[in-house]
Scaffold this motif. Sequence first.
Motif, PDB file in Angstrom:
ATOM      1  N   ARG A  21       0.868  -1.182   0.000  1.00 35.08           N
ATOM      2  CA  ARG A  21       0.000   0.000   0.000  1.00 35.08           C
ATOM      3  C   ARG A  21       0.896   1.220   0.000  1.00 35.08           C
ATOM      4  NH1 ARG A  21      -3.212   2.886   3.976  1.00 35.08           N
ATOM      5  NH2 ARG A  21      -2.559   1.431   5.599  1.00 35.08           N
ATOM      6  N   LEU A  22       0.708   2.066  -1.006  1.00 32.67           N
ATOM      7  CA  LEU A  22       1.554   3.244  -1.186  1.00 32.67           C
ATOM      8  C   LEU A  22       0.745   4.505  -0.881  1.00 32.67           C
ATOM      9  CD1 LEU A  22       3.254   2.325  -4.609  1.00 32.67           C
ATOM     10  CD2 LEU A  22       3.878   1.576  -2.306  1.00 32.67           C
ATOM     11  N   ASP A  23       1.398   5.480  -0.262  1.00 33.12           N
ATOM     12  CA  ASP A  23       0.723   6.742   0.008  1.00 33.12           C
ATOM     13  C   ASP A  23       0.812   7.643  -1.220  1.00 33.12           C
ATOM     14  OD1 ASP A  23       3.311   7.682  -0.048  1.00 33.12           O
ATOM     15  OD2 ASP A  23       3.463   7.982   2.122  1.00 33.12           O
ATOM     16  N   ALA A  24       0.387   8.883  -1.053  1.00 31.50           N
ATOM     17  CA  ALA A  24       0.373   9.807  -2.187  1.00 31.50           C
ATOM     18  C   ALA A  24       1.767  10.107  -2.704  1.00 31.50           C
ATOM     19  CB  ALA A  24      -0.328  11.101  -1.791  1.00 31.50           C
TER      20      ALA A  24
ATOM     21  N   ASP B 206       2.296   0.134   4.063  1.00 26.54           N
ATOM     22  CA  ASP B 206       1.893  -1.170   4.591  1.00 26.54           C
ATOM     23  C   ASP B 206       2.252  -2.226   3.556  1.00 26.54           C
ATOM     24  OD1 ASP B 206       0.937  -3.078   6.265  1.00 26.54           O
ATOM     25  OD2 ASP B 206      -1.190  -2.587   6.040  1.00 26.54           O
ATOM     26  N   HIS B 207       2.439  -3.443   4.019  1.00 24.53           N
ATOM     27  CA  HIS B 207       2.783  -4.544   3.117  1.00 24.53           C
ATOM     28  C   HIS B 207       2.510  -5.855   3.834  1.00 24.53           C
ATOM     29  CE1 HIS B 207       6.442  -5.506   5.415  1.00 24.53           C
ATOM     30  NE2 HIS B 207       6.549  -4.192   5.580  1.00 24.53           N
TER      31      HIS B 207
ATOM     32  N   HIS C 253      14.939  -6.434  -2.817  1.00 23.27           N
ATOM     33  CA  HIS C 253      16.280  -5.929  -2.488  1.00 23.27           C
ATOM     34  C   HIS C 253      16.405  -5.515  -1.029  1.00 23.27           C
ATOM     35  CE1 HIS C 253      17.086  -4.817  -6.979  1.00 23.27           C
ATOM     36  NE2 HIS C 253      17.081  -6.111  -6.742  1.00 23.27           N
ATOM     37  N   VAL C 254      15.274  -5.447  -0.298  1.00 23.92           N
ATOM     38  CA  VAL C 254      15.280  -4.974   1.084  1.00 23.92           C
ATOM     39  C   VAL C 254      14.593  -6.011   1.947  1.00 23.92           C
ATOM     40  CG1 VAL C 254      14.542  -3.117   2.633  1.00 23.92           C
ATOM     41  CG2 VAL C 254      15.207  -2.585   0.283  1.00 23.92           C
ATOM     42  N   ALA C 255      15.080  -6.180   3.191  1.00 22.51           N
ATOM     43  CA  ALA C 255      14.456  -7.112   4.116  1.00 22.51           C
ATOM     44  C   ALA C 255      13.032  -6.678   4.428  1.00 22.51           C
ATOM     45  CB  ALA C 255      15.275  -7.209   5.401  1.00 22.51           C
TER      46      ALA C 255
ATOM     47  N   SER D 111       8.875  -0.471   5.014  1.00 24.58           N
ATOM     48  CA  SER D 111       8.068   0.726   5.252  1.00 24.58           C
ATOM     49  C   SER D 111       8.892   1.978   4.976  1.00 24.58           C
ATOM     50  CB  SER D 111       7.550   0.738   6.686  1.00 24.58           C
ATOM     51  OG  SER D 111       6.686  -0.359   6.903  1.00 24.58           O
ATOM     52  N   GLY D 112       8.246   2.933   4.269  1.00 23.47           N
ATOM     53  CA  GLY D 112       8.905   4.184   3.933  1.00 23.47           C
ATOM     54  C   GLY D 112       9.734   4.128   2.669  1.00 23.47           C
ATOM     55  N   LYS D 113       9.916   2.944   2.105  1.00 26.53           N
ATOM     56  CA  LYS D 113      10.708   2.822   0.875  1.00 26.53           C
ATOM     57  C   LYS D 113       9.824   3.041  -0.350  1.00 26.53           C
ATOM     58  CE  LYS D 113      14.440   1.412   3.092  1.00 26.53           C
ATOM     59  NZ  LYS D 113      15.689   2.194   3.146  1.00 26.53           N
ATOM     60  N   ARG D 114      10.489   3.247  -1.489  1.00 27.03           N
ATOM     61  CA  ARG D 114       9.796   3.343  -2.774  1.00 27.03           C
ATOM     62  C   ARG D 114       9.969   2.030  -3.528  1.00 27.03           C
ATOM     63  NH1 ARG D 114       8.715   8.824  -4.120  1.00 27.03           N
ATOM     64  NH2 ARG D 114       8.452   8.204  -6.296  1.00 27.03           N
TER      65      ARG D 114
END
Length: 732
Positions: A237-240, A246-247, A256-258, A263-266
């Motif tokens: 779930r991506l914000d604006a 959320d995931h 590529h990320v644990a 959270s907070g990543k693109r």
Amino acid sequence: MGAPRLHVPHDDPDPGGQAHAGAAPGGLAEVHQAEARLAAHLATTSALREAASLAEAAPRVLAALIDHLGWDVAALWLAEPEPSAAGDAPRSAARPSALRCVEARSAAHGDGEALAEVLRQGPTVAAESDLVGEAFLRGAPVFRASVVDAVEHAARAPGWERAACAVPIPCGPRVAGVIELRSRAPHPGDEQLLRVLASVGSQIGQSIARWRAEREGARAAGELRALFHAIPDLCFRLDAELQIVDHNQPRLSELHVAAEALSGKRMTEVLPLELGERLERASREAHEAGAVVALEHAVASAGGERHVEARVMPFLEGHVLVLVRDITERRRTEEALRQREERSRESQKMEALGRLAGGIAHDFNNMLMVMLGYGELLIRRLGPDSALRRDALQVTKAGERAAALTRQLLAMSRRKALQREVLDINAVVLDMQTMLQRLIGEDIDLQTNVGRDLGSIRVDKSQLEQVVLNLVVNARDAMPRGGKLVVETSLGEPGESPAARSFAPAERDDDDAPAAGGPPYVVLSVTDSGNGMDHDTLSHLFEPFFTTKARGKGTGLGLATVYGIVSQSGGLIEVESELGRGTTFRVYLPRVEERAEVAPARARPSPAGGDETVLVVEDDDAVRKLIVDVLERRGYGVLSAASGEEALAILAREGEDAVDLLLTDLVMPGMNGRELAERAVAIHPRARVLYISGYAEDVLAGAEPDRELALLQKPFTPETLAQRLRDLLDRR
């Protein structure tokens, strides 16, 4: 039994005729009373605003009413829904059956025992004479003074209740409960007090509605989150700002990320760059268009290319939901199904072409039989110096070339009768090595690699040699400036190379099934370093008369012949090719359990003539007349018939020992040659059988493997016929 009857109406609203003890006289009392009611209202508002539930707010609300309004007892009653008989009625539609006291408070000077007695049993909502029940049913405040008269007081309860009031708690279209106040001292009827209490009830009702909504919202959010995490796909779930808020649990090894750091990543930070960029573009598009955006993407991984399918859709509060699914296995299944359907279409196309070519070859073979037969007879009658002899030789040479063409057509169409035997493919390839080197020339490097412990195959040796020869010639023509050619044998299974294209018959005989245990196929591979082929050429590769060579350089039957022979032998072909990088043909032939044996040396042929009796059965008049003429010239007694039925009639008429050999065409209208032979041998057990055929079709299918089968393929010469006939008769 209801609660003690404290709320019996009285004619005198203030039986004591006195104001509440301690009240200030005159206007000052009214000011103090207004301030107290305002304080009660504010304290109630504060308690409801700060509490998270009714259970938390109720003690403070009731204490505020007692402290600021000067009543001795305060109680909060809530309606309990009546259980549905079916057990499935919604709560909002349930009818209340009882009122339950959820909280009660008394003044510091209050009688605890009396309070317990008063609240021991709740009021009944159906009893309008009950103060709480009346307020609940009417949905309006109720005030009563002199609640218990002396008679009832003496009989039922302590006589301290002198006033009581009750106000409903509205919650939406229904009444959720009642607030009840009781006093030891009398209270005059007061509309302002009832309005204050009604406002408190309304606030409580609004708070109840809010808490219920919050609980329902929390429950719905919990269910939504549980559903979100239960989805088997990878979900974000991506914000604006297109950042992950959320995931669910990641299921892609390409992340590529644990998981705990998502959270907070693109998307571009957590997924392969190109996939992340595509998902971000799709997220913007879905947000702007308010519609679902779908895409597919191939991701390179250590285990090979993987395919993912993504759905991006608008979500709550300007967010977007991204679902990523691994569809690699589905893609592989679809590709396998596509290849299978393509092979089926190719096989059906080849089958249709083969039937056409086989039918033409059959009729053409009968004509060639007559041309070559009488041409040879004519050459024998002409002297060596005759000019007509040279002309006759040219006719027979042209007939022989035409016969070679029909043999290719029959092999391509899977109509040629095969003389199968158990062979060692290595022996065949090694025997041909010298001939192949001379065939391809010195500018091509030929390498022959044979595998070990390959087992045996059951094929027609001459046809297998034809397959090797045609594949090598095709490879040679693909390398006009020289190159490298590798002929290799091994064990394997089709489909091991994903880049290879498979060509297989739509149906395969059970007799051609590979042996169980171990790799099921013996593989003949021919690899060249030539020009390679594009996709369009591959799609027409085995079609009869298709060729990429210049006019006059090839008939287009070489590879079609290979396909026919391999298919009729129960095998299949794979082709792997790329423009500029060469081509590999892999021929898969079923491996059998029997061991190949070296054929014994053949005895020298006997003289081509005799005095035995031969029954010739051939439906073509010209061919039958030629065979009869050839055999009679060599001294044989000849009987002839145009059909199986006519031949049986001759056998029955001539007697048991009248015929030494039955010479019959395999494919005839009505009774075919195999059926005729079975019935003839039953009548004349000593008779030999020699089959002749332009093409065998399915007449020989199911023949007993241990029975000797002699077959002469049309067109044949008179010398070949006489020699084969003599060989069979001499075996008696």
